[in-house]
Motif scaffolding. Structure first.
Motif, PDB file in Angstrom:
ATOM      1  N   ALA A 139      59.410  38.909 -19.297  1.00 54.05           N
ATOM      2  CA  ALA A 139      59.459  40.138 -20.108  1.00 54.05           C
ATOM      3  C   ALA A 139      60.099  39.864 -21.468  1.00 54.05           C
ATOM      4  CB  ALA A 139      60.216  41.236 -19.365  1.00 54.05           C
ATOM      5  N   ASP A 140      61.109  38.993 -21.509  1.00 47.80           N
ATOM      6  CA  ASP A 140      61.720  38.634 -22.792  1.00 47.80           C
ATOM      7  C   ASP A 140      60.736  37.893 -23.687  1.00 47.80           C
ATOM      8  OD1 ASP A 140      64.291  39.765 -22.458  1.00 47.80           O
ATOM      9  OD2 ASP A 140      64.880  38.085 -21.181  1.00 47.80           O
ATOM     10  N   ARG A 141      59.933  37.024 -23.097  1.00 44.64           N
ATOM     11  CA  ARG A 141      58.928  36.301 -23.890  1.00 44.64           C
ATOM     12  C   ARG A 141      57.893  37.293 -24.451  1.00 44.64           C
ATOM     13  NH1 ARG A 141      56.566  30.466 -23.484  1.00 44.64           N
ATOM     14  NH2 ARG A 141      58.719  30.067 -22.921  1.00 44.64           N
ATOM     15  N   TRP A 142      57.480  38.263 -23.628  1.00 42.53           N
ATOM     16  CA  TRP A 142      56.554  39.290 -24.114  1.00 42.53           C
ATOM     17  C   TRP A 142      57.188  40.092 -25.248  1.00 42.53           C
ATOM     18  CZ3 TRP A 142      51.615  39.521 -23.858  1.00 42.53           C
ATOM     19  CH2 TRP A 142      50.902  39.081 -22.732  1.00 42.53           C
ATOM     20  N   SER A 143      58.480  40.363 -25.150  1.00 43.51           N
ATOM     21  CA  SER A 143      59.133  41.144 -26.214  1.00 43.51           C
ATOM     22  C   SER A 143      59.079  40.392 -27.532  1.00 43.51           C
ATOM     23  CB  SER A 143      60.585  41.487 -25.841  1.00 43.51           C
ATOM     24  OG  SER A 143      61.411  40.344 -25.856  1.00 43.51           O
ATOM     25  N   GLY A 144      59.352  39.087 -27.510  1.00 41.18           N
ATOM     26  CA  GLY A 144      59.267  38.289 -28.731  1.00 41.18           C
ATOM     27  C   GLY A 144      57.859  38.254 -29.291  1.00 41.18           C
ATOM     28  N   CYS A 145      56.884  38.159 -28.416  1.00 39.61           N
ATOM     29  CA  CYS A 145      55.484  38.147 -28.851  1.00 39.61           C
ATOM     30  C   CYS A 145      55.118  39.465 -29.530  1.00 39.61           C
ATOM     31  CB  CYS A 145      54.587  37.887 -27.643  1.00 39.61           C
ATOM     32  SG  CYS A 145      52.835  37.771 -28.052  1.00 39.61           S
ATOM     33  N   ALA A 146      55.526  40.565 -28.928  1.00 40.51           N
ATOM     34  CA  ALA A 146      55.236  41.886 -29.520  1.00 40.51           C
ATOM     35  C   ALA A 146      55.922  42.033 -30.871  1.00 40.51           C
ATOM     36  CB  ALA A 146      55.671  43.000 -28.578  1.00 40.51           C
ATOM     37  N   MET A 147      57.146  41.522 -30.974  1.00 40.81           N
ATOM     38  CA  MET A 147      57.873  41.619 -32.245  1.00 40.81           C
ATOM     39  C   MET A 147      57.146  40.832 -33.332  1.00 40.81           C
ATOM     40  SD  MET A 147      61.793  41.516 -30.845  1.00 40.81           S
ATOM     41  CE  MET A 147      62.612  42.390 -32.186  1.00 40.81           C
ATOM     42  N   ARG A 178      67.930  34.520 -22.344  1.00 38.43           N
ATOM     43  CA  ARG A 178      66.965  35.573 -22.659  1.00 38.43           C
ATOM     44  C   ARG A 178      66.545  35.515 -24.132  1.00 38.43           C
ATOM     45  NH1 ARG A 178      68.738  41.207 -20.746  1.00 38.43           N
ATOM     46  NH2 ARG A 178      66.548  41.524 -21.221  1.00 38.43           N
ATOM     47  N   SER A 179      67.524  35.298 -25.012  1.00 38.81           N
ATOM     48  CA  SER A 179      67.178  35.249 -26.439  1.00 38.81           C
ATOM     49  C   SER A 179      66.305  34.037 -26.737  1.00 38.81           C
ATOM     50  CB  SER A 179      68.440  35.261 -27.304  1.00 38.81           C
ATOM     51  OG  SER A 179      69.221  34.119 -27.079  1.00 38.81           O
ATOM     52  N   ALA A 180      66.529  32.908 -26.051  1.00 35.97           N
ATOM     53  CA  ALA A 180      65.673  31.728 -26.248  1.00 35.97           C
ATOM     54  C   ALA A 180      64.226  32.046 -25.872  1.00 35.97           C
ATOM     55  CB  ALA A 180      66.206  30.551 -25.434  1.00 35.97           C
ATOM     56  N   GLU A 181      64.037  32.786 -24.802  1.00 33.73           N
ATOM     57  CA  GLU A 181      62.671  33.173 -24.392  1.00 33.73           C
ATOM     58  C   GLU A 181      62.040  34.132 -25.393  1.00 33.73           C
ATOM     59  OE1 GLU A 181      60.615  32.048 -21.860  1.00 33.73           O
ATOM     60  OE2 GLU A 181      62.199  30.557 -21.687  1.00 33.73           O
ATOM     61  N   ALA A 182      62.832  35.083 -25.893  1.00 33.49           N
ATOM     62  CA  ALA A 182      62.298  36.020 -26.894  1.00 33.49           C
ATOM     63  C   ALA A 182      61.872  35.264 -28.151  1.00 33.49           C
ATOM     64  CB  ALA A 182      63.339  37.084 -27.230  1.00 33.49           C
TER      65      ALA A 182
END
Length: 190
Positions: A139-147, A178-182
Motif C-alpha cells: 500500500a505504501d508503494r501504491w501511495s508513492g506511485c499515486a503521488m 514504509r517511506s522507502a517503499e513510498a
C-alpha cells in the motif's frame, strides 16, 4: 517613549494600508485557509483513475469522528470504504501538509487495489505480522506511485511516516521502511 509608540502605531498603519492597497499580508495576519481532507481524497481518486486501465472498482469515503485512526480501510457488505477521522486528518494536513494527507488516502486506496488483486483470507486479527507488513508496504508503494502520477511532492508524506508513524507495530512496519517503499513507488511511476 511617546515617540516610540507613535512610530510603532504609524508603522502598523502604513503596513496595513499597504496590505490593503497592494495585496500584501502582514505576518501572522493571513486568513486561516479552510482545508478539507475530502479534496485530497478526490485528487487521489483521480490519480488512481489514471493508473487503472479497466477501473479501480468501487471505493467510497466516509468521515467518522469515532475512528481513532487518521485513516483506515475496511470492507463493508462487499464495498470498499475508506473511513477517516476528519479532525485528525486536518491536524495531519496542518502539521505535515496536504501532501501527507494525500499520501495517507493513497495508501488506503493502495489497500483497495492490493486486496482486489490478491484477496485477504480470514480476519485481520489472524493475519501474521509478516503478511500484514507485506500488505502495508504494498500500500505504501501504491501511495508513492499515486503521488508521482498526480505530481504531488512526496517529502511531506515521507516526513509524516518517519515521525508520526515511525514506530513498528504488529500490523505496520516502522516508518523508515514504509517511506522507502513510498519513494520506490514514486520512482517507479514517474
Amino acid at each position: 517613549m511617546k515617540d516610540r509608540t507613535e512610530t510603532l502605531v504609524w508603522g502598523f498603519v502604513i503596513a496595513f494600508v499597504a496590505g490593503a492597497v497592494f495585496g500584501a499580508v502582514l505576518p501572522g495576519c493571513a486568513p486561516r485557509q479552510i482545508y478539507s481532507p475530502f479534496d485530497s481524497y478526490l485528487r487521489v481518486r483521480d490519480a488512481f483513475g489514471k493508473l487503472c486501465w479497466s477501473g479501480c472498482g468501487a471505493v467510497s469515503v466516509e468521515s467518522d469522528a469515532n475512528t481513532s485512526l487518521a485513516s483506515t480501510w475496511i470492507i463493508e457488505r462487499g464495498n470498499d470504504v475508506i473511513v477517516f477521522n476528519e479532525t485528525e486528518m486536518q491536524l495531519v494536513g496542518e502539521r505535515y501538509g496536504e501532501q501527507a494527507v494525500f499520501g495517507i488516502f493513497a495508501h488506503e486506496y493502495g489497500h483497495h487495489l492490493d486486496f482486489s488483486l490478491e484477496p485477504k483470507i480470514g480476519p485481520w486479527s489472524e493475519m501474521s505480522r509478516q503478511e500484514s507488513w507485506r500488505r502495508e508496504l504494498i500500500a505504501d508503494r501504491w501511495s508513492g506511485c499515486a503521488m508521482a502520477t498526480a505530481g504531488v511532492w512526496t517529502e511531506p508524506y515521507v516526513h509524516y511516516l518517519e515521525t508520526a508513524a515511525r514506530e513498528a507495530s504488529h500490523t505496520h512496519p516502522p516508518g523508515p521502511m514504509r517511506s522507502a517503499e513510498a519513494l520506490e513507488g514514486s520512482r517507479a511511476c514517474r
